[in-house]
Scaffold this active site. Structure first.
Site, PDB file in Angstrom:
ATOM      1  N   ARG A 107      -5.030  -3.458 -22.038  1.00  0.00           N
ATOM      2  CA  ARG A 107      -6.178  -4.169 -21.472  1.00  0.00           C
ATOM      3  C   ARG A 107      -5.752  -5.612 -21.295  1.00  0.00           C
ATOM      4  NH1 ARG A 107     -10.632  -7.115 -24.150  1.00  0.00           N
ATOM      5  NH2 ARG A 107     -12.631  -6.680 -23.179  1.00  0.00           N
TER       6      ARG A 107
ATOM      7  N   SER B 245     -16.163   3.754 -19.226  1.00  0.00           N
ATOM      8  CA  SER B 245     -16.950   3.139 -20.301  1.00  0.00           C
ATOM      9  C   SER B 245     -18.430   3.342 -20.036  1.00  0.00           C
ATOM     10  CB  SER B 245     -16.703   1.621 -20.349  1.00  0.00           C
ATOM     11  OG  SER B 245     -15.412   1.348 -20.813  1.00  0.00           O
TER      12      SER B 245
ATOM     13  N   LYS C  72     -15.303  -9.020 -26.764  1.00  0.00           N
ATOM     14  CA  LYS C  72     -15.941  -9.190 -25.463  1.00  0.00           C
ATOM     15  C   LYS C  72     -16.879 -10.386 -25.508  1.00  0.00           C
ATOM     16  CE  LYS C  72     -15.987  -4.924 -22.819  1.00  0.00           C
ATOM     17  NZ  LYS C  72     -16.840  -4.056 -21.974  1.00  0.00           N
TER      18      LYS C  72
END
Lengths: 202, 202
Positions: A36, A104, A133
């Site tokens: 990621r 997701s 996040k």
């Protein structure tokens, strides 16, 4: 049995080489690795993805790429993981016929839609407050996780704020995977952190 | 003859619909359209690219995509334009055998390397101070532009801070294209701005 899914995010590796962190995570028994990378230039992102591809092949562990279909295709990743505002699953499949596609989801409704789309893997969360996040979705419950697992044949990945302290609570619902970023990438000893997490997953 | 190359950047369209701006630019005689979207979510980026593909097909004008190989492939763009830290040209070609590949260069040395790599199009700039990049490279000169045009058979695109006021200075060097973002996207009347720029290109 619930397996450990580790997401390598260069921004959450405490200034260490993400490749080193990935190697330690694999040593610690991570069963699936995802890259990621939200803010690297593409050349650096591809170089890291290529290195992770070699590393995961050597360990016999699948490599998934977050967001980027082109990078996933270039490194022959096993899977591409998409979010709700990323490329649509159906478009990703058009180019990536050999890729598994994950999606997701952050509510039962989104999980049902992902299952209907035929996503090969469903992410579900955030289970807890997360450090990884900036603007996380509202938390989901363990009961909702159970319902998501019940509504699809595809593997479900519980994600969001999972740590050694709460991992057993999550794995009690029997998701296919528990995914972590900070709990491994940011740990002083990522191999030990992975090993301890696995023990909690039972 | 030097043609007008318009880069549609949703962040430089003065809050107007980028598709409307693109349509006006085509009306004004732009000969090549590029989508440059740095900060949209991928779903929105793909939707805009698809709409621009329909529009450019209707006008018989090539569509290029900045940076993103996957988006370029998904919309069957004519070309992919890469920067110095984007995917390497040779990697982009592996997946995009039918795509033309352009490369941004900011010095004679980079232009020579791009020509050696067989880039199908060379960007060269910035010619002047630019409003469209946060951290632009040092300016190049018209004389350097002439040298770049001399060292490759591929079309050369002069870029960076080009406006109605200085476009004739650049086109005197006879690049294949002069590229603009703000000078068209940000103009009160993008069709008029494109038409006036074309007139300056002679």
């Amino acid at each position: 049995v619930t397996e450990l899914y580790v997401i390598i995010d260069p921004e959450h590796c405490a200034e260490r080489d993400p490749l080193w962190v990935a190697e330690r995570a694999l040593e610690g028994g991570c069963a699936l690795l995802q890259l990621r990378s939200k803010n690297q230039p593409d050349a650096a992102r591809l170089t890291l993805a290529q290195a992770l591809r070699r590393l995961t092949r050597a360990h016999g562990v699948p490599l998934w790429i977050n967001d980027r279909l082109d990078i996933a295709l270039l490194v022959e990743a096993d899977g591409l993981h998409l979010g709700q505002t990323d490329l649509p699953v159906v478009e990703a499949r058009r180019l990536g016929a050999d890729l598994r596609i994950g999606l997701s989801t952050h509510s039962l409704e989104q999980a049902r839609a992902a299952a209907a789309l035929g996503a090969d893997l469903l992410g579900f969360g955030p289970m807890f407050a997360t450090r990884s996040k900036l603007h996380p979705d509202p938390q989901v419950s363990i009961e909702e996780l159970r319902q998501v697992i019940g509504l699809t044949e595809s593997p479900v990945v519980a994600i969001g704020g999972i740590s050694r302290e709460n991992a057993a609570l999550v794995s009690a619902a029997r998701p296919a995977y528990v995914a972590v970023i900070s709990a491994v990438c940011d740990a002083p000893d990522p191999a030990l952190a992975a090993r301890e997490l696995r023990r909690e997953l039972g």
